[in-house]
Design a protein around this motif. Structure first.
Motif, PDB file in Angstrom:
ATOM      1  N   VAL A   1     -10.208 -45.695 -10.389  1.00  0.00           N
ATOM      2  CA  VAL A   1      -9.835 -44.738  -9.347  1.00  0.00           C
ATOM      3  C   VAL A   1     -10.841 -43.598  -9.253  1.00  0.00           C
ATOM      4  O   VAL A   1     -11.329 -43.271  -8.157  1.00  0.00           O
ATOM      5  N   THR A   2     -11.144 -42.968 -10.380  1.00  0.00           N
ATOM      6  CA  THR A   2     -12.063 -41.817 -10.334  1.00  0.00           C
ATOM      7  C   THR A   2     -13.476 -42.250  -9.970  1.00  0.00           C
ATOM      8  O   THR A   2     -14.195 -41.513  -9.286  1.00  0.00           O
ATOM      9  N   GLY A   3     -13.878 -43.424 -10.424  1.00  0.00           N
ATOM     10  CA  GLY A   3     -15.199 -43.926 -10.043  1.00  0.00           C
ATOM     11  C   GLY A   3     -15.305 -44.166  -8.557  1.00  0.00           C
ATOM     12  O   GLY A   3     -16.314 -43.837  -7.919  1.00  0.00           O
ATOM     13  N   PHE A   4     -14.256 -44.742  -7.985  1.00  0.00           N
ATOM     14  CA  PHE A   4     -14.251 -44.975  -6.538  1.00  0.00           C
ATOM     15  C   PHE A   4     -14.253 -43.649  -5.782  1.00  0.00           C
ATOM     16  O   PHE A   4     -14.955 -43.495  -4.773  1.00  0.00           O
ATOM     17  N   ILE A   5     -13.457 -42.690  -6.237  1.00  0.00           N
ATOM     18  CA  ILE A   5     -13.400 -41.384  -5.582  1.00  0.00           C
ATOM     19  C   ILE A   5     -14.782 -40.739  -5.565  1.00  0.00           C
ATOM     20  O   ILE A   5     -15.232 -40.221  -4.535  1.00  0.00           O
ATOM     21  N   LEU A   6     -15.462 -40.779  -6.713  1.00  0.00           N
ATOM     22  CA  LEU A   6     -16.798 -40.173  -6.786  1.00  0.00           C
ATOM     23  C   LEU A   6     -17.771 -40.911  -5.865  1.00  0.00           C
ATOM     24  O   LEU A   6     -18.524 -40.289  -5.105  1.00  0.00           O
ATOM     25  N   ALA A   7     -17.759 -42.224  -5.930  1.00  0.00           N
ATOM     26  CA  ALA A   7     -18.741 -42.998  -5.166  1.00  0.00           C
ATOM     27  C   ALA A   7     -18.511 -42.915  -3.673  1.00  0.00           C
ATOM     28  O   ALA A   7     -19.454 -43.076  -2.897  1.00  0.00           O
ATOM     29  N   SER A   8     -17.269 -42.655  -3.247  1.00  0.00           N
ATOM     30  CA  SER A   8     -16.988 -42.591  -1.822  1.00  0.00           C
ATOM     31  C   SER A   8     -17.298 -41.224  -1.229  1.00  0.00           C
ATOM     32  O   SER A   8     -17.187 -41.045  -0.013  1.00  0.00           O
ATOM     33  N   SER A   9     -17.684 -40.261  -2.069  1.00  0.00           N
ATOM     34  CA  SER A   9     -18.051 -38.945  -1.541  1.00  0.00           C
ATOM     35  C   SER A   9     -19.388 -39.050  -0.810  1.00  0.00           C
ATOM     36  O   SER A   9     -20.268 -39.833  -1.205  1.00  0.00           O
ATOM     37  N   PRO A  10     -19.574 -38.298   0.260  1.00  0.00           N
ATOM     38  CA  PRO A  10     -20.807 -38.412   1.064  1.00  0.00           C
ATOM     39  C   PRO A  10     -22.102 -38.225   0.267  1.00  0.00           C
ATOM     40  O   PRO A  10     -23.037 -39.017   0.450  1.00  0.00           O
ATOM     41  N   PRO A  11     -22.217 -37.223  -0.632  1.00  0.00           N
ATOM     42  CA  PRO A  11     -23.488 -37.073  -1.356  1.00  0.00           C
ATOM     43  C   PRO A  11     -23.830 -38.270  -2.232  1.00  0.00           C
ATOM     44  O   PRO A  11     -24.985 -38.690  -2.289  1.00  0.00           O
ATOM     45  N   VAL A  12     -22.821 -38.822  -2.910  1.00  0.00           N
ATOM     46  CA  VAL A  12     -23.082 -39.964  -3.798  1.00  0.00           C
ATOM     47  C   VAL A  12     -23.426 -41.196  -2.979  1.00  0.00           C
ATOM     48  O   VAL A  12     -24.312 -41.970  -3.354  1.00  0.00           O
ATOM     49  N   ARG A  13     -22.770 -41.376  -1.873  1.00  0.00           N
ATOM     50  CA  ARG A  13     -23.096 -42.520  -1.013  1.00  0.00           C
ATOM     51  C   ARG A  13     -24.545 -42.448  -0.540  1.00  0.00           C
ATOM     52  O   ARG A  13     -25.240 -43.459  -0.478  1.00  0.00           O
ATOM     53  N   ARG A  14     -24.974 -41.248  -0.197  1.00  0.00           N
ATOM     54  CA  ARG A  14     -26.363 -41.101   0.246  1.00  0.00           C
ATOM     55  C   ARG A  14     -27.327 -41.399  -0.895  1.00  0.00           C
ATOM     56  O   ARG A  14     -28.365 -42.047  -0.692  1.00  0.00           O
ATOM     57  N   ALA A  15     -26.980 -40.946  -2.125  1.00  0.00           N
ATOM     58  CA  ALA A  15     -27.852 -41.193  -3.281  1.00  0.00           C
ATOM     59  C   ALA A  15     -27.910 -42.682  -3.609  1.00  0.00           C
ATOM     60  O   ALA A  15     -28.991 -43.231  -3.873  1.00  0.00           O
ATOM     61  N   LEU A  16     -26.753 -43.353  -3.605  1.00  0.00           N
ATOM     62  CA  LEU A  16     -26.736 -44.791  -3.879  1.00  0.00           C
ATOM     63  C   LEU A  16     -27.499 -45.562  -2.813  1.00  0.00           C
ATOM     64  O   LEU A  16     -28.212 -46.530  -3.118  1.00  0.00           O
ATOM     65  N   ALA A  17     -27.362 -45.124  -1.571  1.00  0.00           N
ATOM     66  CA  ALA A  17     -28.074 -45.798  -0.489  1.00  0.00           C
ATOM     67  C   ALA A  17     -29.577 -45.640  -0.651  1.00  0.00           C
ATOM     68  O   ALA A  17     -30.348 -46.577  -0.403  1.00  0.00           O
ATOM     69  N   ALA A  18     -30.014 -44.442  -1.082  1.00  0.00           N
ATOM     70  CA  ALA A  18     -31.447 -44.215  -1.283  1.00  0.00           C
ATOM     71  C   ALA A  18     -31.986 -45.106  -2.397  1.00  0.00           C
ATOM     72  O   ALA A  18     -33.064 -45.707  -2.266  1.00  0.00           O
ATOM     73  N   LEU A  19     -31.244 -45.210  -3.503  1.00  0.00           N
ATOM     74  CA  LEU A  19     -31.676 -46.070  -4.606  1.00  0.00           C
ATOM     75  C   LEU A  19     -31.620 -47.532  -4.192  1.00  0.00           C
ATOM     76  O   LEU A  19     -32.523 -48.318  -4.517  1.00  0.00           O
ATOM     77  N   ALA A  20     -30.576 -47.918  -3.470  1.00  0.00           N
ATOM     78  CA  ALA A  20     -30.457 -49.305  -3.015  1.00  0.00           C
ATOM     79  C   ALA A  20     -31.579 -49.677  -2.066  1.00  0.00           C
ATOM     80  O   ALA A  20     -31.958 -50.851  -1.965  1.00  0.00           O
TER      81      ALA A  20
END
Length: 436
Positions: free
Chosen positions: A69-88
């Motif tokens: 739950v907490t991992g999903f909450i963190l990853a679904s936040s806009p800043p983290v999504r942008r960071a994951l997208a940049a790395l991906a």
């Protein structure tokens, strides 16, 4: 060759591997029957042991649910999504995507196993949005990195025997992490797997006609759009100030915990870190609760299955079955081969007792006297238990549940690829434990 081998393995698992809930029911019956036949435990006694131990993992179950739950909450936040997208975005081809996900998962799992499970799955989802690659193998690649967790910074067995007051201190004393986690043989095994596991995943990339893909739309989390508040209650739900007044002090505590108290990563701290970052990065309670509603949908498997594993662990330990299995392997060992047979026995026991700490409590009273009697390296034998515990997680769906929930897949979708890893990593680790 691995691509060719993976096809029948995937087909085999897809056809015959049942849902993890059926798997745990079968394991329950097998462990109960084995306790009756081989240990002479009465049927009613087995039922009593099972029932008494059924709720023994409630705390851990809640921790694992919070990992999801907490991992999903963190990853679904806009800043983290942008960071994951940049790395991906570093992945430009199917093979490159598989290797990148594997390496990220390996690094994260070596730091902390809970961190690795969540980060690996979330990063794999983000890569799947950008690169057309077999989604089953992508998630399997993320899970394959988990195999090194017990040799990393959060390994429960090496940390246990390095802690004053542990239950075997009177026999082996304190064995520091310099002799286990950071020992030359262990770091060499980790380094070899950092090469072998990504390479194996890359070699298993299916041909385009055999691949199973997902579209970006299938990976959308379908979170409701924000709206303009009109009622006082809605203003509170959309207040950034309220969230920051809670989230910022939470992050301050983390700074104090790591910098002043010199605390280490554990499951509670990982969950606390994910939650506090999620509170701050989502900005409003409404956004966070929307993410929470989406996250809890995948937690059903954890809630229903973990009590059954607690019951199996109770049968295995209290009937003496796990100890008898370990003693048999010890009886055929020498000082040189003891780490090998310890690794194999730990892998088998892990199918029934999927807990590093619980497994050490079962095997330590057998393996440590054997190591002393045979003149074997105690630290190496302890790490053999740790590696065996991590190894058969590639076959045991217990630890895959949070990752599968995040990915939206079933165990049969990834276990064919994991079966190839089971054979290869087993050969690599067992050989290096003896040779190095």
């Amino acid at each position: 060759m691995l691509r060719t081998l993976s096809r029948p393995a995937v087909a085999l698992m897809d056809r015959f591997l049942p849902d993890p809930f059926i798997f745990v029911l079968i394991l329950t019956l097998v462990s109960a029957a084995a306790a009756i036949v081989f240990e002479g435990t009465g049927p009613l006694q087995v039922i009593e042991i099972w029932g008494d131990g059924f709720w023994g993992l409630l705390t851990f179950s809640m921790q694992m649910l919070l990992v999801l739950v907490t991992g999903f909450i963190l990853a679904s936040s806009p800043p983290v999504r942008r960071a994951l997208a940049a790395l991906a975005g570093l992945a430009k081809s199917p093979g490159g995507a598989i290797v990148l996900v594997t390496v990220v998962s390996l690094v994260a799992s070596w730091v902390n196993w809970g961190f690795g499970l969540v980060v690996g799955a979330l990063f794999a989802r983000e890569v799947a949005r950008l690169v057309r690659v077999d989604y089953r193998l992508l998630i399997a690649a993320a899970y394959s990195g988990f195999v090194i967790w017990h040799a990393g910074l959060a390994g429960s067995i090496p940390l246990t025997i390095a802690t004053p007051g542990h239950f075997t201190e009177d026999r082996i004393g304190i064995i520091g992490t310099a002799d286990t986690i950071f020992a030359g043989f262990n770091l060499t095994i980790v380094a070899v797997l950092f090469v072998v596991i990504p390479l194996v995943n890359w070699l298993m990339v299916p041909r385009p006609g055999d691949s199973v893909h997902v579209t970006p739309e299938q990976l959308d989390d379908k979170l409701p759009d924000s709206f303009v508040p009109s009622r006082p209650a809605e203003h509170l739900e959309n207040s950034r100030l309220l969230m920051w007044l809670v989230g910022v002090p939470g992050l301050v505590y983390l700074v104090y915990y790591f910098a002043v108290r010199d605390g280490g990563l554990n499951l509670n701290i990982v969950n606390y870190l994910f939650l506090m970052l999620g509170i701050v990065l989502h900005g409003t309670a409404r956004n966070l609760l929307n993410a929470l509603q989406e996250a809890v949908k995948g937690g059903a498997g954890i809630v229903i299955q973990f009590p059954f594993y607690a019951g199996i662990m109770a049968i295995m330990t209290q009937s003496g079955l796990a100890q008898s299995m370990s003693e048999w392997f010890v009886s055929i060992s020498t000082a040189t081969t003891l780490p090998f047979w310890t690794f194999i026995s730990a892998g088998i026991v892990n199918l029934f007792v999927p807990s590093g700490g619980g497994q050490w409590a079962v095997q330590a009273p057998v393996m440590l006297p054997a190591a002393e009697a045979l003149g074997a390296d105690v630290a190496r034998v302890a790490m053999a238990v740790a590696w065996g515990d991590a190894w058969t997680n590639l076959l045991q769906p217990f630890w895959a549940l949070p990752m599968l929930a995040i990915a939206g897949l079933k165990a049969k979708d990834i276990m064919g690829f994991c079966l190839i890893h089971l054979v290869i990593t087993g050969a690599v680790v067992s050989t290096l434990l003896v040779v190095l």
